[in-house]
Design a protein around this motif. Structure first.
Motif, short mmCIF file in Angstrom:
data_model
loop_
_atom_site.label_atom_id
_atom_site.label_comp_id
_atom_site.label_asym_id
_atom_site.label_seq_id
_atom_site.Cartn_x
_atom_site.Cartn_y
_atom_site.Cartn_z
N LEU A 150 0.82 -1.21 0.00
CA LEU A 150 0.00 0.00 0.00
C LEU A 150 0.85 1.26 0.00
O LEU A 150 0.50 2.26 -0.65
N LEU A 151 1.98 1.24 0.70
CA LEU A 151 2.77 2.45 0.90
C LEU A 151 4.14 2.43 0.24
O LEU A 151 4.80 3.47 0.20
N GLY A 152 4.57 1.30 -0.27
CA GLY A 152 5.92 1.26 -0.81
C GLY A 152 6.17 0.05 -1.67
O GLY A 152 5.41 -0.28 -2.56
N ASP A 153 7.29 -0.64 -1.38
CA ASP A 153 7.75 -1.79 -2.18
C ASP A 153 7.96 -1.38 -3.64
O ASP A 153 7.65 -2.12 -4.57
N ALA A 154 8.53 -0.19 -3.83
CA ALA A 154 8.74 0.33 -5.18
C ALA A 154 9.70 -0.56 -5.97
O ALA A 154 10.78 -0.91 -5.49
N GLY A 155 9.30 -0.93 -7.18
CA GLY A 155 10.11 -1.77 -8.03
C GLY A 155 9.93 -3.25 -7.81
O GLY A 155 10.59 -4.06 -8.47
N SER A 156 9.04 -3.62 -6.92
CA SER A 156 8.81 -5.03 -6.58
C SER A 156 7.94 -5.73 -7.61
O SER A 156 7.43 -5.11 -8.55
N GLY A 157 7.72 -7.04 -7.38
CA GLY A 157 6.80 -7.77 -8.24
C GLY A 157 5.39 -7.21 -8.17
O GLY A 157 4.70 -7.12 -9.20
N PHE A 158 4.94 -6.85 -6.96
CA PHE A 158 3.64 -6.21 -6.84
C PHE A 158 3.60 -4.92 -7.64
O PHE A 158 2.64 -4.66 -8.37
N TRP A 159 4.63 -4.11 -7.51
CA TRP A 159 4.69 -2.82 -8.20
C TRP A 159 4.63 -3.03 -9.71
O TRP A 159 3.92 -2.30 -10.42
N LEU A 160 5.36 -4.02 -10.23
CA LEU A 160 5.33 -4.30 -11.67
C LEU A 160 3.93 -4.67 -12.13
O LEU A 160 3.45 -4.19 -13.16
N GLY A 161 3.26 -5.53 -11.35
CA GLY A 161 1.91 -5.94 -11.72
C GLY A 161 0.93 -4.78 -11.70
O GLY A 161 0.09 -4.63 -12.60
N ARG A 162 1.04 -3.94 -10.68
CA ARG A 162 0.14 -2.79 -10.59
C ARG A 162 0.37 -1.83 -11.75
O ARG A 162 -0.59 -1.32 -12.37
N GLU A 163 1.63 -1.57 -12.08
CA GLU A 163 1.93 -0.66 -13.19
C GLU A 163 1.46 -1.22 -14.51
O GLU A 163 1.04 -0.47 -15.40
N ALA A 164 1.50 -2.54 -14.66
CA ALA A 164 1.01 -3.16 -15.89
C ALA A 164 -0.48 -2.91 -16.05
O ALA A 164 -0.96 -2.59 -17.14
#
Length: 337
Positions: A150-164
């Protein structure tokens, strides 16, 4: 202490791995079990998997020969702060016949030690989540990110999926033709034959308007646990390999953000090693070389080893206090040739 042994365990959400080794680096016992992280599985179930891994690794070994033991796991602070959870781990340890102290440490330190024997340096982890840590004297020093989906994990697998998904929604809003990545996202989240319940009732995907398709995609994401977005990260990697510009831009931004996480806690010109860990940085992904290029530009004199065997690293950390510095270095070289 010629017959002395140490034991190390690397505990994750999907597996528990144990290694018993001599102080000379002879591997004398291994064990595996299911996920043993108490945050994910609860203390009782986690301790049961710990017991299985210990039993398999020790086998016929006399537990009295084990002089030290270390367990590395994510969320160790929560375990240490919860007496019932700590007690469950202590019981499993004692039931295995072990009388040596049990040292519980975070997975970041284990990942770091699996990549280098240097007492000072940094570790960057990018998997489902992302975190950067500086190490001083084999102890955690400073931490950057690891703030969760919710607040971070920038560049992570979650972040990649969300940006996709965000890039896909932007293309759909604009009425642009869907590229490789956006098509893969839609086909994964709304495969052919999908039906959805919207304001006008239930309808087949093919019968929906462009806006209704957008709304249905949003529903498909928001009605699932947010962390499941990490499962879309492979789509970004595959699309980049196919030449998709959006996927390439997302991965470039992920590399930049991960490097910025390191820069927040690491001084310019620092020549100590930066260990790369986590599935996105140790696997065969385009993010790993992109991050290495970013790191090399910032810290050209720093080595960038990859993390490897966590159980061996935990065993090595258990052995360190029993050895002289040259002996510890030799053991590391033996465990990580």
């Amino acid at each position: 202490m010629s017959d002395a042994l140490v034991i190390g365990l690397d505990i994750g959400g999907t597996s528990t791995r144990a290694l018993v080794t001599s102080l000379a680096g002879d591997r004398v016992g291994t064990g595996t079990a299911g996920g043993g992280n108490p945050t994910s599985h609860g203390a009782v179930a986690a301790a049961a998997e710990l017991a299985k891994a210990l039993s398999a690794a020790l086998g016929a070994i006399d537990p009295a020969r084990v002089r030290a033991g270390t367990i590395g796991l994510a969320g160790v602070a929560r375990l240490l702060a919860d007496p019932p959870s700590r007690a469950a781990f202590d019981r499993a340890w004692a039931d295995a016949g072990l009388t040596c102290p049990l040292n519980l440490i975070g997975d970041a330190l284990v990942a770091y030690a699996s990549g280098t024997a240097s007492p000072d340096g940094s570790v960057l982890i990018a998997g489902t989540g992302a975190i950067a840590v500086t190490i001083r004297g084999f102890a955690l020093d400073r931490v950057s990110d690891g703030h969760g989906w919710l607040l971070g994990d920038a560049g992570s697998g979650f972040w990649l999926g969300r940006e996709a998904v965000r890039a896909t929604l932007a293309a759909m809003d604009a009425g642009h033709p869907l590229g490789h990545l956006a098509t893969a996202v839609v086909e994964t989240l709304m495969p052919p034959g999908t039906t959805g319940t919207l304001a006008g009732g239930r309808a087949d995907l093919g019968a929906l308007s462009a806006r209704d398709k957008v709304d249905l995609l949003v529903q498909r994401v928001t009605r699932r646990p947010p962390i499941e977005l990490a499962q879309l990260a492979p789509l970004v990697i595959a699309a980049q390999a196919a030449g998709d510009r959006t996927a390439t831009a997302i991965l470039d931004e992920a590399a930049r953000l991960l490097t910025e996480s390191v820069a927040r806690i690491r001084e310019p010109g620092d020549a100590s090693p930066i260990v790369l860990a986590g599935g996105l940085l140790v696997g065969d992904t385009p993010l790993a070389p992109a991050v290495e290029r970013e790191l090399a530009a910032r810290w050209p004199d720093a080595k960038r080893p990859r993390a490897s065997d966590g159980a061996a690293a935990a065993a090595w950390l258990a052995a360190r206090p029993l050895l002289s510095p040259p002996e510890a270095a030799a053991l590391h070289a033996r465990l990580f040739p």
